[in-house]
Scaffold this active site. Sequence first.
Site, PDB file in Angstrom:
ATOM      1  N   GLY C 153      -9.599   3.161   6.011  1.00 21.06           N
ATOM      2  CA  GLY C 153      -8.751   4.189   6.596  1.00 21.06           C
ATOM      3  C   GLY C 153      -7.324   3.694   6.693  1.00 21.06           C
ATOM      4  O   GLY C 153      -7.053   2.500   6.593  1.00 21.06           O
ATOM      5  N   CYS C 154      -6.396   4.618   6.903  1.00 26.40           N
ATOM      6  CA  CYS C 154      -4.987   4.241   6.971  1.00 26.40           C
ATOM      7  C   CYS C 154      -4.700   3.395   8.212  1.00 26.40           C
ATOM      8  O   CYS C 154      -4.048   2.358   8.127  1.00 26.40           O
ATOM      9  CB  CYS C 154      -4.090   5.478   6.939  1.00 26.40           C
ATOM     10  SG  CYS C 154      -4.599   6.801   8.049  1.00 26.40           S
ATOM     11  N   TYR C 155      -5.204   3.841   9.353  1.00 25.06           N
ATOM     12  CA  TYR C 155      -4.978   3.061  10.573  1.00 25.06           C
ATOM     13  C   TYR C 155      -5.599   1.668  10.463  1.00 25.06           C
ATOM     14  O   TYR C 155      -4.930   0.678  10.784  1.00 25.06           O
ATOM     15  CB  TYR C 155      -5.535   3.796  11.792  1.00 25.06           C
ATOM     16  CG  TYR C 155      -4.725   4.978  12.257  1.00 25.06           C
ATOM     17  CD1 TYR C 155      -3.412   4.818  12.696  1.00 25.06           C
ATOM     18  CD2 TYR C 155      -5.268   6.260  12.296  1.00 25.06           C
ATOM     19  CE1 TYR C 155      -2.666   5.907  13.157  1.00 25.06           C
ATOM     20  CE2 TYR C 155      -4.528   7.348  12.747  1.00 25.06           C
ATOM     21  CZ  TYR C 155      -3.230   7.171  13.178  1.00 25.06           C
ATOM     22  OH  TYR C 155      -2.498   8.244  13.629  1.00 25.06           O
ATOM     23  N   SER C 158      -3.397  -0.573   8.452  1.00 27.41           N
ATOM     24  CA  SER C 158      -2.170  -0.980   9.147  1.00 27.41           C
ATOM     25  C   SER C 158      -2.452  -1.964  10.276  1.00 27.41           C
ATOM     26  O   SER C 158      -1.559  -2.693  10.703  1.00 27.41           O
ATOM     27  CB  SER C 158      -1.444   0.251   9.681  1.00 27.41           C
ATOM     28  OG  SER C 158      -1.915   0.625  10.951  1.00 27.41           O
TER      29      SER C 158
END
EC number: 1.2.1.38
Lengths: 351, 351, 351, 351
Positions: C153-155, C158
């Site tokens: 996932g993007c989160y 990051s």
Amino acid sequence: MNVAIVGATGYGGIQAVNLLKKIKKYKISFLGGNKTSGSKWNENFPFIYLDNDPYIEEISVDNISKNADVALLCLPNGLSSTLTRKLLDRGLKVIDLSADYRYKSLDEWKNVYSKEAAIYKRNDDDLCKEAVYGLPEINKEAISKGRLIACPGCYPTSALIPLVPYLSQGIIENEGIVIDSKSGTSGGGREPNQKLLLSECGEGLSAYGLINHRHTSEIEQVASLISGNKIELLFTPHLVPISRGMHSTIYGRLRDPGLTSDDCRILLDNYYRNFKNIKVLPVDTFPSTKWVKNTNQIFLSVKVDIRNGRIIILSAIDNLLKGQTGQAIQNLNLMSGFSMDEGLDLTNNFP
Amino acid sequence: MNVAIVGATGYGGIQAVNLLKKIKKYKISFLGGNKTSGSKWNENFPFIYLDNDPYIEEISVDNISKNADVALLCLPNGLSSTLTRKLLDRGLKVIDLSADYRYKSLDEWKNVYSKEAAIYKRNDDDLCKEAVYGLPEINKEAISKGRLIACPGCYPTSALIPLVPYLSQGIIENEGIVIDSKSGTSGGGREPNQKLLLSECGEGLSAYGLINHRHTSEIEQVASLISGNKIELLFTPHLVPISRGMHSTIYGRLRDPGLTSDDCRILLDNYYRNFKNIKVLPVDTFPSTKWVKNTNQIFLSVKVDIRNGRIIILSAIDNLLKGQTGQAIQNLNLMSGFSMDEGLDLTNNFP
Amino acid sequence: MNVAIVGATGYGGIQAVNLLKKIKKYKISFLGGNKTSGSKWNENFPFIYLDNDPYIEEISVDNISKNADVALLCLPNGLSSTLTRKLLDRGLKVIDLSADYRYKSLDEWKNVYSKEAAIYKRNDDDLCKEAVYGLPEINKEAISKGRLIACPGCYPTSALIPLVPYLSQGIIENEGIVIDSKSGTSGGGREPNQKLLLSECGEGLSAYGLINHRHTSEIEQVASLISGNKIELLFTPHLVPISRGMHSTIYGRLRDPGLTSDDCRILLDNYYRNFKNIKVLPVDTFPSTKWVKNTNQIFLSVKVDIRNGRIIILSAIDNLLKGQTGQAIQNLNLMSGFSMDEGLDLTNNFP
Amino acid sequence: MNVAIVGATGYGGIQAVNLLKKIKKYKISFLGGNKTSGSKWNENFPFIYLDNDPYIEEISVDNISKNADVALLCLPNGLSSTLTRKLLDRGLKVIDLSADYRYKSLDEWKNVYSKEAAIYKRNDDDLCKEAVYGLPEINKEAISKGRLIACPGCYPTSALIPLVPYLSQGIIENEGIVIDSKSGTSGGGREPNQKLLLSECGEGLSAYGLINHRHTSEIEQVASLISGNKIELLFTPHLVPISRGMHSTIYGRLRDPGLTSDDCRILLDNYYRNFKNIKVLPVDTFPSTKWVKNTNQIFLSVKVDIRNGRIIILSAIDNLLKGQTGQAIQNLNLMSGFSMDEGLDLTNNFP
């Protein structure tokens, strides 16, 4: 005065709640919204808190007319017309924010709003003829006495207020008028819409509805009426990545090319000097939509190209207030015998 | 080819670094910036990393000409003219992004840029006459052979590319042209400026420079040249709260009111068919600035009001690329004998 | 390599088209999208022009596998799992951008994605176990040899890239980690959605999914694996009015409170020194999402509160590239035996 | 009550004019601004029209004290201290919006504001001790009787109101508190500033001032006082591309891990039940800064991670109102014997 807000959960309705909640002279008697009917207001709008936390109710003539003196119809085009006659028959006054009664003939409406006309089989040409075009700075008397008010579109409001003084007095040529308008995204409403997602329209600008936008015909109808001549003009709307705000840049040709920017400014200032919500700016001061945001004001500015007698007029409004619900409340105020500006903010909270 | 970037820390210069860094055919031989001279590039721009981390140097003719074949002048108006002749004398080619050589006569420049003319005592009318107007889609041959290129302003680029095909072939009337343009804030540069603070211009839109904007005269000069007649037009720039992007909506009158939108679209398409960076959209598809952002493209669309033969032409560009540095690199490519589009992105990264 | 893009019209798919179109080593063999199937690509996306203008096709195993070596699944959660086994059986490699294979056990997925689990009756725990977590900076070897890649996932991307060096080496305590993340609106997808309208989320900021956001479990699973201990942490996502960009501010406690900001920076720098797309900034230089926009980079910065040995780590990515499709292409590159960064932009086009 | 607005042309002053103009109980006796002194108000601010169109005057003790009962100092840090004692000596009450009197000792101020301390040679430790910290929900009594009020910073306001109920009652641990805050750009003031240009900070998000931000010490001072223990915490501000709005996400650990989200919500609700401007939202309703924009409200929400007794508290304010001038007017109201909320908007105009 008891006011029914019909279609309370779109931007038109939300503004109506916000405005009426602050004006002691009005009581909100009904909040209508079909999708959320049966739920409480504060649950849906914790950020627009109502002390009595009313239910949102199903939209029906019975429900609307229970306690109301006036119905504020914040509904999609076509839908308003299914309620209006019945509400009038029950003695309510109707302020319609849709386009349903903006044309002087039903045929014209059917022509422009053909998609809606295919769904809603209307038969109320008499009401089209009776309805008063709710531009209070132009139609004050008729609005005060009217029982059915057709509130203007946002673009027509932003274009007509600057144009009327010049058209009515024959200052500018009827031919060759260009209206280049820019609107924030809230003009597109609150329904989910891919084109209005921040990801899609943020950091971008585009035109839409070239030549054929429905508001062209609305502006032309009123402009023709005012000038006494059939007017065909060019109107181009643009979508700008701001939530609220509308700006129109209007181009015309002076009949008397000797007029200066100052002459034209004074003319505008005189025409509207009794209207506190209209501000004519000094020459070379150009309005930002930010200056009128959250207010019911319209700011105007004018400049002449002295080389050739071309004129540019600028207007800035908040599309949800002067361009929509604020104007509707102006009309409500007039119909209720109050001052036109009652309860409407004329001070901006910059920035 | 060794390229000196003079004024590397403004938006023009930053784009130049970004673009040239990706094109193997060029080498950046000099990065000039007075305020930051003596410091390293990566320290100032950690987000535009240069592997060799060069120093930013003082701007002087000696420094610029040390290793360079071409100087890209990304400097304020007036300042460019203090360097140009000396650089040419040393055998460099000069691509100037300022307005200093856009006019065919120094007097015209002094007239329009009077403030700068008061500071910089110029005496280079010969260079004004020699300079090639760097609109590569119009002036390809001359640019290829030129040693001094005057890159067009961003607004003129966005207005002239759509207008030239119609003006050069006499399709639209010379009189009554209206250009309504909208620009992102980066057009105002990188210097601190209250009006361009997000707090001031975010969530707002306004016009500026009515009638007198300097780009009016630039557009009129080229349009007159192209059409063979003196053209006076109305041009109004607007500030829109996006960082980059420029949109022009251009209004004119067809000589032959029988032309359709399709006719006018085909005409445009034919005129520019050899240019990969120009895209003429289908009728009723209207470009967003977002569609060309970060590319060197220009998107065009055209529509006719068949009631009265009025025409609307739309253009969208990235003001920092096709409107500024991308166009400068097109010119550099032509002067270097490369393909015009070498190293310039023609694919957008939507959204 | 022929690549099928399954779900080509959402943001994941659009980025895939944009990226693959620029990399000569790949050929797009299929564009799948159910709503628009049967129409041509350029008609839907005039701003992402494909020279051959392919049809968008119905999504089916037959259509996908016709000419493809690899399928890039850009589909809603749950839907991917209906295709994956069949595609693998036909010999394709699968890179899945959804959450379907991010958990090491199907039960865990069903637990977190209960809504989707109620719709899609999955029975592929073996594939969950086989799938390689596609974080290329951590899992390079396994990805190169894998046939099913579950892109993070993007989160999680990051948060994990900054955390992994510290967790894997026991530099920070396992307990008390706080991840405060901020995402642009494109993370919410391209489907119409009231909350993501510019009118609703522009000029505002809010948190969402407190405590229970699905990415919490994904981050915790990987962080636990890396550290060798069960980790429970706090993760709070926020919605920010930008289209693309993601920023995480991560708070932890150093095991050795004597470590300085410089110590911690060097540690990070050493850990990732072989990765060109990871940039560790100098102490007191803090990344903006704008610095990595439109690139596949991640920028990191770290600082210690020497009073008490607390550490703050910052990361910035483009949520649609390093946070989604850019990372998928990194994985595709590894599976194809190419350099990880092949065709991925590591230079930002500021501003 | 006659109020002198000292520093009328920055955002603090502009808000003061906007607010006081609407409250009949106050009269603006002085508008001070050095750069624009001698010019008329309406010329500078056509969008904040004052009927009497006063002059903007030079800032001096004589000018300020001419007709005023209270001086509202909207000045840069350090500058306030040059006026305060003299104004108090002339019998005025002083409400200071700067940081000059926020610390209980001058030494502490000099320590944190060392740059300003080097310019302004202060000798008013007695006033630092006398000054009342102007957080009206905490300090109501003292403010009512005070003659010198030090208004809190915007970040401290957004962090302390949610924290105080938990700290004062020992509900959360003193150690390990994390405050992750996000601010709109107007918090950076109205002076031209490259970092706050829309081109630079639009479409981006970044942290700044890690560990050392001046507001850390302010929050720690008040939090320590309230809890009775020395508190060290982590505070990270972020810049978000909105004009106004501030959001804080606060992380802590419950002393009693058995408390639920509901318990914690009720506790907050009870603590602030007498304050109309504080709204505690239902569990799982998370405030947007948009919900409080242009109002003096603060919205709070709280949630517990029941796995481990961690608590997250959210707050949203308008940084220019509750975070700055709105709060100053609350203090002015209390000092004038009026209701705290007099003339302050508690209804938002969404969207």
